[in-house]
Write a protein that holds these residues in place. Structure first.
Motif, PDB file in Angstrom:
ATOM      1  N   LYS A  43      15.253  26.576 -13.176  1.00 47.02           N
ATOM      2  CA  LYS A  43      15.405  26.431 -11.732  1.00 47.02           C
ATOM      3  C   LYS A  43      16.449  25.344 -11.498  1.00 47.02           C
ATOM      4  O   LYS A  43      16.249  24.181 -11.847  1.00 47.02           O
ATOM      5  CB  LYS A  43      14.091  26.035 -11.069  1.00 47.02           C
ATOM      6  CG  LYS A  43      14.213  25.906  -9.550  1.00 47.02           C
ATOM      7  CD  LYS A  43      12.891  25.523  -8.895  1.00 47.02           C
ATOM      8  CE  LYS A  43      13.051  25.418  -7.374  1.00 47.02           C
ATOM      9  NZ  LYS A  43      11.776  25.061  -6.700  1.00 47.02           N
ATOM     10  N   MET A  44      17.566  25.722 -10.890  1.00 45.55           N
ATOM     11  CA  MET A  44      18.660  24.790 -10.693  1.00 45.55           C
ATOM     12  C   MET A  44      18.347  23.863  -9.512  1.00 45.55           C
ATOM     13  O   MET A  44      17.506  24.166  -8.659  1.00 45.55           O
ATOM     14  CB  MET A  44      19.964  25.545 -10.431  1.00 45.55           C
ATOM     15  CG  MET A  44      20.245  26.648 -11.455  1.00 45.55           C
ATOM     16  SD  MET A  44      20.270  26.059 -13.166  1.00 45.55           S
ATOM     17  CE  MET A  44      21.773  25.090 -13.144  1.00 45.55           C
ATOM     18  N   TYR A  52      18.288  30.121  -9.682  1.00 45.77           N
ATOM     19  CA  TYR A  52      17.746  30.212 -11.040  1.00 45.77           C
ATOM     20  C   TYR A  52      18.799  30.826 -11.958  1.00 45.77           C
ATOM     21  O   TYR A  52      19.610  31.660 -11.530  1.00 45.77           O
ATOM     22  CB  TYR A  52      16.488  31.087 -11.071  1.00 45.77           C
ATOM     23  CG  TYR A  52      15.309  30.482 -10.335  1.00 45.77           C
ATOM     24  CD1 TYR A  52      14.262  29.884 -11.027  1.00 45.77           C
ATOM     25  CD2 TYR A  52      15.246  30.517  -8.940  1.00 45.77           C
ATOM     26  CE1 TYR A  52      13.182  29.326 -10.355  1.00 45.77           C
ATOM     27  CE2 TYR A  52      14.173  29.956  -8.251  1.00 45.77           C
ATOM     28  CZ  TYR A  52      13.146  29.361  -8.966  1.00 45.77           C
ATOM     29  OH  TYR A  52      12.078  28.811  -8.308  1.00 45.77           O
ATOM     30  N   THR A  53      18.807  30.376 -13.209  1.00 47.00           N
ATOM     31  CA  THR A  53      19.671  30.989 -14.220  1.00 47.00           C
ATOM     32  C   THR A  53      18.825  31.386 -15.424  1.00 47.00           C
ATOM     33  O   THR A  53      17.843  30.710 -15.757  1.00 47.00           O
ATOM     34  CB  THR A  53      20.780  30.019 -14.663  1.00 47.00           C
ATOM     35  OG1 THR A  53      20.197  28.782 -15.107  1.00 47.00           O
ATOM     36  CG2 THR A  53      21.752  29.732 -13.532  1.00 47.00           C
ATOM     37  N   GLN A  54      19.220  32.508 -16.048  1.00 51.73           N
ATOM     38  CA  GLN A  54      18.480  33.010 -17.201  1.00 51.73           C
ATOM     39  C   GLN A  54      19.426  33.201 -18.388  1.00 51.73           C
ATOM     40  O   GLN A  54      20.576  33.599 -18.227  1.00 51.73           O
ATOM     41  CB  GLN A  54      17.814  34.350 -16.872  1.00 51.73           C
ATOM     42  CG  GLN A  54      16.971  34.900 -18.033  1.00 51.73           C
ATOM     43  CD  GLN A  54      16.602  36.355 -17.855  1.00 51.73           C
ATOM     44  OE1 GLN A  54      17.397  37.142 -17.335  1.00 51.73           O
ATOM     45  NE2 GLN A  54      15.413  36.740 -18.309  1.00 51.73           N
ATOM     46  N   TYR A  55      18.899  32.910 -19.584  1.00 51.70           N
ATOM     47  CA  TYR A  55      19.663  33.009 -20.836  1.00 51.70           C
ATOM     48  C   TYR A  55      18.813  33.837 -21.803  1.00 51.70           C
ATOM     49  O   TYR A  55      17.704  33.431 -22.160  1.00 51.70           O
ATOM     50  CB  TYR A  55      19.920  31.601 -21.399  1.00 51.70           C
ATOM     51  CG  TYR A  55      20.427  30.615 -20.351  1.00 51.70           C
ATOM     52  CD1 TYR A  55      21.769  30.274 -20.276  1.00 51.70           C
ATOM     53  CD2 TYR A  55      19.546  30.037 -19.427  1.00 51.70           C
ATOM     54  CE1 TYR A  55      22.224  29.370 -19.316  1.00 51.70           C
ATOM     55  CE2 TYR A  55      19.997  29.147 -18.471  1.00 51.70           C
ATOM     56  CZ  TYR A  55      21.330  28.819 -18.406  1.00 51.70           C
ATOM     57  OH  TYR A  55      21.769  27.939 -17.441  1.00 51.70           O
ATOM     58  N   GLY A  56      19.329  35.019 -22.229  1.00 48.95           N
ATOM     59  CA  GLY A  56      18.509  35.932 -23.030  1.00 48.95           C
ATOM     60  C   GLY A  56      19.073  36.254 -24.402  1.00 48.95           C
ATOM     61  O   GLY A  56      20.224  35.936 -24.724  1.00 48.95           O
ATOM     62  N   SER A  80      15.390  33.865  -7.340  1.00 48.56           N
ATOM     63  CA  SER A  80      14.026  33.450  -7.683  1.00 48.56           C
ATOM     64  C   SER A  80      13.866  33.600  -9.191  1.00 48.56           C
ATOM     65  O   SER A  80      14.781  34.065  -9.887  1.00 48.56           O
ATOM     66  CB  SER A  80      12.984  34.296  -6.942  1.00 48.56           C
ATOM     67  OG  SER A  80      12.914  35.606  -7.488  1.00 48.56           O
ATOM     68  N   ALA A  81      12.700  33.241  -9.691  1.00 50.49           N
ATOM     69  CA  ALA A  81      12.473  33.361 -11.130  1.00 50.49           C
ATOM     70  C   ALA A  81      12.152  34.796 -11.539  1.00 50.49           C
ATOM     71  O   ALA A  81      12.104  35.116 -12.726  1.00 50.49           O
ATOM     72  CB  ALA A  81      11.333  32.438 -11.543  1.00 50.49           C
ATOM     73  N   GLU A  82      11.946  35.666 -10.579  1.00 50.04           N
ATOM     74  CA  GLU A  82      11.483  37.017 -10.857  1.00 50.04           C
ATOM     75  C   GLU A  82      12.632  38.001 -11.130  1.00 50.04           C
ATOM     76  O   GLU A  82      13.723  37.877 -10.562  1.00 50.04           O
ATOM     77  CB  GLU A  82      10.642  37.530  -9.686  1.00 50.04           C
ATOM     78  CG  GLU A  82       9.455  36.645  -9.336  1.00 50.04           C
ATOM     79  CD  GLU A  82       8.522  36.448 -10.509  1.00 50.04           C
ATOM     80  OE1 GLU A  82       8.306  37.397 -11.274  1.00 50.04           O
ATOM     81  OE2 GLU A  82       8.004  35.322 -10.665  1.00 50.04           O
ATOM     82  N   TYR A  83      12.342  38.941 -11.974  1.00 50.52           N
ATOM     83  CA  TYR A  83      13.286  40.029 -12.254  1.00 50.52           C
ATOM     84  C   TYR A  83      13.556  40.798 -10.963  1.00 50.52           C
ATOM     85  O   TYR A  83      12.656  41.032 -10.165  1.00 50.52           O
ATOM     86  CB  TYR A  83      12.695  40.968 -13.306  1.00 50.52           C
ATOM     87  CG  TYR A  83      13.520  42.204 -13.570  1.00 50.52           C
ATOM     88  CD1 TYR A  83      14.618  42.147 -14.415  1.00 50.52           C
ATOM     89  CD2 TYR A  83      13.198  43.422 -12.960  1.00 50.52           C
ATOM     90  CE1 TYR A  83      15.378  43.288 -14.664  1.00 50.52           C
ATOM     91  CE2 TYR A  83      13.944  44.573 -13.204  1.00 50.52           C
ATOM     92  CZ  TYR A  83      15.043  44.487 -14.052  1.00 50.52           C
ATOM     93  OH  TYR A  83      15.792  45.623 -14.299  1.00 50.52           O
ATOM     94  N   GLY A  84      14.810  41.194 -10.759  1.00 47.97           N
ATOM     95  CA  GLY A  84      15.190  41.951  -9.574  1.00 47.97           C
ATOM     96  C   GLY A  84      15.798  41.105  -8.467  1.00 47.97           C
ATOM     97  O   GLY A  84      16.249  41.641  -7.458  1.00 47.97           O
ATOM     98  N   SER A  85      15.809  39.778  -8.634  1.00 47.07           N
ATOM     99  CA  SER A  85      16.402  38.912  -7.611  1.00 47.07           C
ATOM    100  C   SER A  85      17.798  38.456  -8.035  1.00 47.07           C
ATOM    101  O   SER A  85      18.290  37.422  -7.582  1.00 47.07           O
ATOM    102  CB  SER A  85      15.507  37.701  -7.350  1.00 47.07           C
ATOM    103  OG  SER A  85      15.387  36.894  -8.519  1.00 47.07           O
ATOM    104  N   ASP A  86      18.418  39.259  -8.915  1.00 42.59           N
ATOM    105  CA  ASP A  86      19.707  38.873  -9.483  1.00 42.59           C
ATOM    106  C   ASP A  86      20.834  38.892  -8.454  1.00 42.59           C
ATOM    107  O   ASP A  86      20.770  39.599  -7.450  1.00 42.59           O
ATOM    108  CB  ASP A  86      20.057  39.800 -10.650  1.00 42.59           C
ATOM    109  CG  ASP A  86      20.002  41.269 -10.254  1.00 42.59           C
ATOM    110  OD1 ASP A  86      18.880  41.830 -10.254  1.00 42.59           O
ATOM    111  OD2 ASP A  86      21.067  41.831  -9.902  1.00 42.59           O
ATOM    112  N   MET A  87      21.857  38.098  -8.725  1.00 40.90           N
ATOM    113  CA  MET A  87      23.097  38.098  -7.958  1.00 40.90           C
ATOM    114  C   MET A  87      24.260  38.047  -8.943  1.00 40.90           C
ATOM    115  O   MET A  87      24.059  37.786 -10.133  1.00 40.90           O
ATOM    116  CB  MET A  87      23.139  36.931  -6.976  1.00 40.90           C
ATOM    117  CG  MET A  87      22.829  35.563  -7.554  1.00 40.90           C
ATOM    118  SD  MET A  87      22.798  34.289  -6.269  1.00 40.90           S
ATOM    119  CE  MET A  87      22.112  32.912  -7.162  1.00 40.90           C
TER     120      MET A  87
END
Length: 265
Positions: free
Chosen positions: A195-196, A201-205, A245-252
């Motif tokens: 959470k920035m 939010y940013t995700q690293y996979g 948000s932290a949830e899948y589907g809220s991507d930009m």
């Protein structure tokens, strides 16, 4: 016309004036019989001729009194000079102490001012650093774009971007924030979600290893993991997402997100 002579601060009366006073004083003492013994024998016998030629007793008393007065005057002058010198030295020392104290005060004030300026500059530099964003992988490029279509993704399109990276490449936090997820993420393999500080939010996979934990705060450029080939992937790379948000589907759009924070991708 009568003339008067001014006397200095410690100047005694003139020799003639002192002699006159001494004679008067001795005459008084003679009248009372105190100095009868210092008068010549002729005076004691009442011989007028002998008195005129042998009045050395009065003369000696006057000379002795005059010399004593001069000695006392010289001693007083010497004591006054010593006192004046001591006072001058004390004044000079006091002024020197005052000047030293003032110089010390000015030096301390200047040093404090300098420290405060340096502290402000350091705080400002740290503030700017914490607001800075960086790329998640140094010297890399986007190998798969955002919203690319493929049956590899359950949504039918790519929800992030892929950065070219061999396994074991250092992965950085792109900005300041707090880790809210660190571990297995299903199709994302080992992943980290941050959470920035701006609320995004940013995700690293697809990570091979993770070096942060939930609740930990991170700063721009801090290592959080190593890239890998875990989860649903066809080869080693870093999957990066930006979310509301932290949830899948809220991507930009991750590219637009990074560029809006000054990162050239």
């Amino acid at each position: 016309m009568a003339f008067t002579r001014g006397t200095g601060k410690h100047r005694g009366p003139s020799r003639s004036a002192r002699a006159t006073r001494n004679l008067a004083g001795i005459a008084t003492l003679a009248a009372s019989g105190v100095v009868a013994t210092v008068a010549s024998p002729a005076l004691a016998a009442g011989n007028p001729d002998e008195a005129n030629t042998h009045d050395t007793g009065f003369h000696q008393a006057v000379v002795l009194g005059d010399e004593l007065a001069e000695q006392i005057e010289a001693q007083a002058d010497a004591q006054q000079e010593a006192a004046d010198a001591a006072a001058a030295q004390a004044k000079a020392e006091a002024e020197a102490r005052q000047q030293a104290a003032e110089a010390k005060r000015k030096a301390e004030a200047e040093a404090k001012k300098q420290r405060e300026a340096e502290e402000r500059a350091a705080r400002e530099a740290e503030r700017k650093r914490l607001l800075t964003y960086v790329a998640p992988v140094d010297g890399s490029y986007v190998s798969t774009s955002y919203k690319a279509s493929s049956g590899l993704w359950s949504s039918g399109s790519h929800t992030g971007i892929d950065f070219h990276a061999d396994s074991g490449t250092t992965v950085h936090a792109v900005g300041s924030g707090t880790v809210v997820e660190a571990g297995w993420g299903g199709a994302y393999g080992n992943n980290v979600v941050i959470k920035m500080n701006d609320g995004t939010y940013t995700q690293y996979g697809h990570l091979s290893s993770i070096s942060v934990s939930v609740g930990q705060t991170v700063t721009p450029g801090q290592q959080i993991a190593l890239s890998g080939n875990t989860g649903n992937t066809t080869g080693p790379h870093l999957h990066f997402e930006a979310r509301t948000s932290a949830e899948y589907g809220s991507d930009m759009d991750p590219v637009a997100y990074l560029r809006s924070h000054g990162v050239n991708v």
